[in-house]
Design an enzyme around this catalytic site. Structure first.
Site, PDB file in Angstrom:
ATOM      1  N   PHE A 246     -11.038 -12.788  -2.404  1.00  0.00           N
ATOM      2  CA  PHE A 246     -10.375 -13.918  -1.741  1.00  0.00           C
ATOM      3  C   PHE A 246     -11.361 -14.503  -0.716  1.00  0.00           C
ATOM      4  CE2 PHE A 246      -7.041 -11.283  -3.398  1.00  0.00           C
ATOM      5  CZ  PHE A 246      -5.977 -12.125  -3.711  1.00  0.00           C
TER       6      PHE A 246
ATOM      7  N   GLY B 175       2.878  -0.975   3.998  1.00  0.00           N
ATOM      8  CA  GLY B 175       2.227  -1.797   2.994  1.00  0.00           C
ATOM      9  C   GLY B 175       2.478  -3.271   3.238  1.00  0.00           C
ATOM     10  N   THR B 176       1.457  -4.087   2.972  1.00  0.00           N
ATOM     11  CA  THR B 176       1.624  -5.532   3.020  1.00  0.00           C
ATOM     12  C   THR B 176       0.944  -6.138   1.811  1.00  0.00           C
ATOM     13  OG1 THR B 176      -0.404  -6.068   4.236  1.00  0.00           O
ATOM     14  CG2 THR B 176       1.521  -5.463   5.538  1.00  0.00           C
TER      15      THR B 176
ATOM     16  N   TYR C 287     -10.609   2.157   5.971  1.00  0.00           N
ATOM     17  CA  TYR C 287      -9.592   1.914   4.935  1.00  0.00           C
ATOM     18  C   TYR C 287     -10.106   0.893   3.932  1.00  0.00           C
ATOM     19  CZ  TYR C 287      -4.733   1.168   3.310  1.00  0.00           C
ATOM     20  OH  TYR C 287      -3.581   1.093   2.583  1.00  0.00           O
ATOM     21  N   SER C 288      -9.998   1.215   2.646  1.00  0.00           N
ATOM     22  CA  SER C 288     -10.545   0.336   1.624  1.00  0.00           C
ATOM     23  C   SER C 288      -9.734   0.412   0.345  1.00  0.00           C
ATOM     24  CB  SER C 288     -11.998   0.713   1.324  1.00  0.00           C
ATOM     25  OG  SER C 288     -12.490  -0.011   0.214  1.00  0.00           O
ATOM     26  N   ASN C 289      -9.285  -0.729  -0.127  1.00  0.00           N
ATOM     27  CA  ASN C 289      -8.547  -0.780  -1.383  1.00  0.00           C
ATOM     28  C   ASN C 289      -9.421  -0.440  -2.581  1.00  0.00           C
ATOM     29  OD1 ASN C 289      -5.649  -1.825  -0.922  1.00  0.00           O
ATOM     30  ND2 ASN C 289      -6.881  -3.126   0.394  1.00  0.00           N
TER      31      ASN C 289
ATOM     32  N   GLN D 140     -12.717 -15.173   4.430  1.00  0.00           N
ATOM     33  CA  GLN D 140     -13.881 -14.917   5.286  1.00  0.00           C
ATOM     34  C   GLN D 140     -14.087 -16.041   6.306  1.00  0.00           C
ATOM     35  OE1 GLN D 140     -17.454 -13.607   3.167  1.00  0.00           O
ATOM     36  NE2 GLN D 140     -16.196 -13.068   1.392  1.00  0.00           N
TER      37      GLN D 140
ATOM     38  N   SER E 206       0.793  -1.236   0.000  1.00  0.00           N
ATOM     39  CA  SER E 206       0.000   0.000   0.000  1.00  0.00           C
ATOM     40  C   SER E 206       0.822   1.281   0.000  1.00  0.00           C
ATOM     41  CB  SER E 206      -0.966  -0.003   1.185  1.00  0.00           C
ATOM     42  OG  SER E 206      -1.993  -0.932   0.960  1.00  0.00           O
TER      43      SER E 206
END
Length: 365
Positions: A113, A306-307, A162-164, A117, A52
């Site tokens: 992915f 970032g990961t 936070y959202s990609n 969940q 990120s």
């Protein structure tokens, strides 16, 4: 600094490397291995998937277009991308809300992915990581997954979440207003402007140049940790796909905070912060693609972490620009989960805090 790097390695990270800069002087170091099978050592100049941290590059590109009058920060995203964000949502969510993660659009990753969940109880939690290793995602399909999920909050409300998904929308916005792909625009106008020689969006599943294997533990669901250094990064694009080096990251943030990538008015906008709930549930202080980190007795730092699967990176620069640190590790999600799904404490956590404190504050230099 070397003893702190060694401490992270001893605590369980296969390899860790860093560049720390203080008043123009650079220190580079490494500890451990890049490949647990061969024992190949990790070195300070290795390339890393920086996750990120890509978001700061994307934000800088957006701000350049704001400077040129092609994008307005407080304009609704639906005016630019009506097909992607239609209706009331498109009218309420502004470009600024995407940049500071207050759009209320949830992250698409749990849906791209789906086996994730099933944390903490499912036996096949890692399945999606393997299923998607060579999958080519389109940004629009990932954005659609985020928009179809239950909203994370009201547009503009704080704390943000936070959202990609926000960052793939910003990539599509760049493409819309520049007429070229976001990756091409960022390469020409951010990466090359900063003089970065080892930073790029990967063209395929492999990283060019010297790099480490990248070991993902996935909270203990992958034991021993599995190498995910070969991966199709279309799952994250303008949100987290960049490859870079620690030297390049320090150079980038030094120039950004000096007003040489965007102008000082744009930088001031990037440094207007709101509280945001991060993916791990903690609250961070977030601007437009920039974290603000205040360290007692050391000052205020700006940057990002970032990961991605198997790779973790953090890059922070003190507000006066004189102290910088960029650190990379080749193991992620090392904390095992308890029965409630909460990550348990691990010695790596303490070793990383010690390393970052020394790197930012000069303790024990």
């Amino acid at each position: 600094m070397k003893s702190a790097l060694d401490g992270v390695h001893r605590a369980g990270v296969p390899g860790v490397y860093a560049e720390v800069r203080d008043a123009g002087q650079a220190w580079r170091g490494a500890s451990g291995v890049a490949d647990v099978g061969t024992g190949r050592p990790v070195t300070p100049d290795m390339r890393q998937r920086v996750g990120s941290i890509t978001k700061t590059f994307t934000a800088a590109a957006i701000m350049q277009q704001v400077e040129q009058g092609r994008i307005a920060l407080d304009a609704p995203i639906g005016g630019y991308l009506p097909q992607l964000v239609p209706g009331e949502r498109g009218r309420k969510i502004t470009v600024r809300m995407l940049l500071n993660n207050t759009s209320g659009i949830p992250d698409y990753i749990p849906y791209a992915f789906p086996s994730l969940q099933r944390v903490p109880s499912g036996p096949d939690v890692p399945k999606s990581l393997d299923d998607n290793r060579f999958r080519q995602f389109r940004p629009a399909e990932l954005i659609e997954l985020g928009l179809a999920a239950p909203p994370a909050g009201e547009p503009g409300a704080t704390p943000g979440v936070y959202s990609n998904t926000n960052w793939l929308l910003l990539g599509q916005l760049l493409e819309r207003v520049t007429g070229t792909t976001a990756e091409e625009y960022i390469t020409r106008n951010v990466i090359e402007r900063a003089g970065l020689r080892h930073t790029e969006f990967p063209a395929g599943t492999r990283i060019k140049g010297p790099h480490s294997r990248m070991y993902e533990a996935l909270w203990g669901f992958i034991d021993p940790p599995r190498d995910y250094s070969v991966y199709n990064m279309s799952w994250t694009g303008t949100g987290a796909a960049l490859v870079s080096t620690m030297e390049d990251l320090n150079r980038f943030y030094r120039k950004l905070l000096d007003g040489r990538i965007v102008n000082h008015a744009s930088l001031a906008e990037m440094q207007r912060t709101v509280p945001v709930i991060a993916l791990d549930g903690t609250t961070i202080v977030y601007g437009l693609g920039l974290h603000k980190v205040t360290v007692p007795d050391c000052g205020t730092f700006w940057g990002h972490d970032g990961t991605v699967w198997g790779a973790g990176t953090i890059s922070l620069t003190r507000a006066d620009g004189k102290r910088q640190m960029s650190v990379a590790v080749n193991l992620q999600r090392w904390n095992k989960m308890d029965s409630s799904g909460k990550p348990q404490h691990h010695p790596i956590d303490d070793a990383m805090k010690t390393l970052q404190r020394q790197a930012m504050c000069g303790d024990g230099d």
